[in-house]
Design a protein around this motif. Structure first.
Motif, PDB file in Angstrom:
ATOM      1  N   THR A   1       0.868  -1.148  -0.143  1.00  0.00           N
ATOM      2  CA  THR A   1      -0.101  -0.014   0.081  1.00  0.00           C
ATOM      3  C   THR A   1       0.873   1.144  -0.009  1.00  0.00           C
ATOM      4  O   THR A   1       0.206   2.463   0.297  1.00  0.00           O
ATOM      5  N   THR A   2       2.254   1.075  -0.336  1.00  0.00           N
ATOM      6  CA  THR A   2       2.944   2.330  -0.206  1.00  0.00           C
ATOM      7  C   THR A   2       2.509   3.344  -1.328  1.00  0.00           C
ATOM      8  O   THR A   2       2.684   4.613  -1.165  1.00  0.00           O
ATOM      9  N   ASN A   3       2.375   3.009  -2.523  1.00  0.00           N
ATOM     10  CA  ASN A   3       1.809   3.998  -3.596  1.00  0.00           C
ATOM     11  C   ASN A   3       0.597   4.857  -3.011  1.00  0.00           C
ATOM     12  O   ASN A   3       0.683   6.185  -3.465  1.00  0.00           O
ATOM     13  N   GLU A   4      -0.289   4.330  -2.203  1.00  0.00           N
ATOM     14  CA  GLU A   4      -1.347   5.330  -1.611  1.00  0.00           C
ATOM     15  C   GLU A   4      -0.799   6.158  -0.657  1.00  0.00           C
ATOM     16  O   GLU A   4      -1.364   7.155  -0.645  1.00  0.00           O
ATOM     17  N   LEU A   5       0.246   6.040  -0.092  1.00  0.00           N
ATOM     18  CA  LEU A   5       0.810   6.710   0.907  1.00  0.00           C
ATOM     19  C   LEU A   5       1.888   7.945   0.407  1.00  0.00           C
ATOM     20  O   LEU A   5       2.452   8.549   0.990  1.00  0.00           O
ATOM     21  N   ALA A   6       2.210   7.799  -0.854  1.00  0.00           N
ATOM     22  CA  ALA A   6       3.029   8.738  -1.642  1.00  0.00           C
ATOM     23  C   ALA A   6       2.540  10.216  -1.699  1.00  0.00           C
ATOM     24  O   ALA A   6       3.554  11.102  -1.381  1.00  0.00           O
ATOM     25  N   SER A   7       1.618  10.385  -1.269  1.00  0.00           N
ATOM     26  CA  SER A   7       1.079  11.800  -1.337  1.00  0.00           C
ATOM     27  C   SER A   7       1.147  12.372   0.029  1.00  0.00           C
ATOM     28  O   SER A   7       0.920  13.650   0.360  1.00  0.00           O
ATOM     29  N   LYS A   8       1.167  11.593   1.124  1.00  0.00           N
ATOM     30  CA  LYS A   8       1.373  11.884   2.545  1.00  0.00           C
ATOM     31  C   LYS A   8       2.767  12.210   2.961  1.00  0.00           C
ATOM     32  O   LYS A   8       2.846  12.892   3.848  1.00  0.00           O
TER      33      LYS A   8
END
Length: 133
Positions: free
Chosen positions: A115-122
């Motif tokens: 799920t790291t791609n979803e965290l990229a914006s954070k």
């Protein structure tokens, strides 16, 4: 009962020290047990540690193995297992340290997991990276 003045060491437990250079009659006169001529018979002679008489020393003959990189590797955190990090609003080194125990030596963090791609914006810190798949 024994008296202190009669105490003696056990037979053979003590030896007299070798006194060299005290005349021919002592058996250790003239060359003082140093043999004949040569470097080892002179005063001030000292052999260096690991010296093997001119032969290639062991530490140079042995193969050199291993490598230690000077580049600091980042500390990896699996966000699938550590959900507290994934639930953070803003991901920086300080916010990660507030929810996840890190040592003082850690300067860089890499987030891994599915799920790291979803965290990229954070992610708001240059010392925090993620694996992009």
């Amino acid at each position: 009962m024994s008296i202190l003045q009669d105490l003696q060491p056990a037979d053979g437990s003590t030896k007299n020290r070798k006194r060299v250079g005290r005349g021919q009659g002592s058996g250790m006169g003239k060359t003082s047990t140093r043999g004949q001529k040569g470097q080892k018979s002179r005063s001030g002679y000292k052999i260096k540690r690991h010296f093997e008489g001119g032969q290639m020393p062991l530490q140079k003959r042995a193969p050199k193995i291993g490598f230690h990189s000077r580049v600091a590797k980042p500390y990896s955190i699996n966000v699938d297992k550590v959900v507290k990090v994934a639930n953070l609003e803003e991901i920086t080194m300080e916010t990660i340290k507030s929810v996840y125990k890190l040592s003082k030596e850690v300067t860089k963090v890499k987030l891994i997991g599915s799920t790291t791609n979803e965290l990229a914006s954070k992610i708001k810190d240059e010392n925090v990276t993620y694996t992009g798949k």
